[in-house]
Motif scaffolding. Structure first.
Motif, short mmCIF file in Angstrom:
data_model
loop_
_atom_site.label_atom_id
_atom_site.label_comp_id
_atom_site.label_asym_id
_atom_site.label_seq_id
_atom_site.Cartn_x
_atom_site.Cartn_y
_atom_site.Cartn_z
N ASN A 1 -1.02 -0.82 -8.20
CA ASN A 1 0.34 -1.26 -8.73
C ASN A 1 1.29 -0.43 -8.23
N GLY A 2 2.37 -0.95 -7.83
CA GLY A 2 3.66 -0.02 -7.35
C GLY A 2 4.76 -0.89 -6.92
N ASN A 3 5.88 -0.67 -7.09
CA ASN A 3 6.91 -1.20 -6.55
C ASN A 3 7.01 -2.82 -7.15
N LEU B 1 0.73 -1.25 0.02
CA LEU B 1 0.04 -0.22 -0.12
C LEU B 1 0.87 1.43 0.07
N GLU B 2 1.70 1.35 0.85
CA GLU B 2 2.60 2.33 1.03
C GLU B 2 3.66 3.06 -0.51
N GLY B 3 3.69 1.75 -1.02
CA GLY B 3 4.57 1.89 -2.41
C GLY B 3 3.44 2.10 -3.57
N ALA B 4 2.50 2.29 -3.17
CA ALA B 4 1.34 2.54 -4.38
C ALA B 4 1.58 3.43 -5.26
N THR B 5 1.59 3.31 -6.69
CA THR B 5 1.77 4.34 -7.72
C THR B 5 0.58 4.54 -8.62
N SER B 6 -0.16 3.65 -8.81
CA SER B 6 -1.30 3.69 -9.72
C SER B 6 -2.51 2.85 -9.42
#
Length: 139
Positions: free
Chosen positions: A127-129, A111-116
């Protein structure tokens, strides 16, 4: 093994469809109701199906805050949405030990790495990382 293959293919198709979509998200697409986590997929790892989705939830609020159920812990933070770009702040969480089989650490990091994010009907993909989270709206 066959089920994992089909789940991975379904996620790949959903991610591809989301990437091709030119529709930006608006807050009303994600606010309201509870999103339950159904799977986590980290690049290079097997798909993890969540046995108890009600223990891993995400609620977006109108005021830019999120409320998260993370197995046996509760978390809060904020989010920013711009088109399909989604960022979540570092969350403040209770710190109970949920057990060795818990997905609490993986879920928080993802969650903390979410980008889209993308939404199609009652399904949301974040999505993210190198991680894909698949949610379904529960209400």
């Amino acid at each position: 093994m066959e089920r994992r293959f089909f789940m991975a293919m379904a996620i790949a198709a959903a991610v591809t469809a989301a990437a091709c979509s030119s529709q930006p998200l608006v807050p009303s697409d994600i606010v309201g109701g509870t999103w339950q986590l159904h799977s986590i997929h980290e690049n290079g790892s097997d798909l993890i199906s969540v046995a108890l989705p009600s223990r891993y939830t995400l609620k977006f609020q109108d005021d830019g805050h999120i409320a998260v159920t993370n197995d046996c812990n509760s978390c809060g933070g904020s989010y920013m949405l711009s088109g399909s770009s989604l960022t979540l702040s570092q969350m403040a969480c209770t710190r109970a030990f949920c057990g060795d089989a818990s997905l609490d650490q993986s879920y928080s990091r993802a969650l903390e790495g979410a980008t889209s994010a993308s939404v199609s009907g009652s399904e949301m993909i974040i999505n993210g990382n190198g991680v894909t989270l698949v949610f379904r709206r529960s209400n």
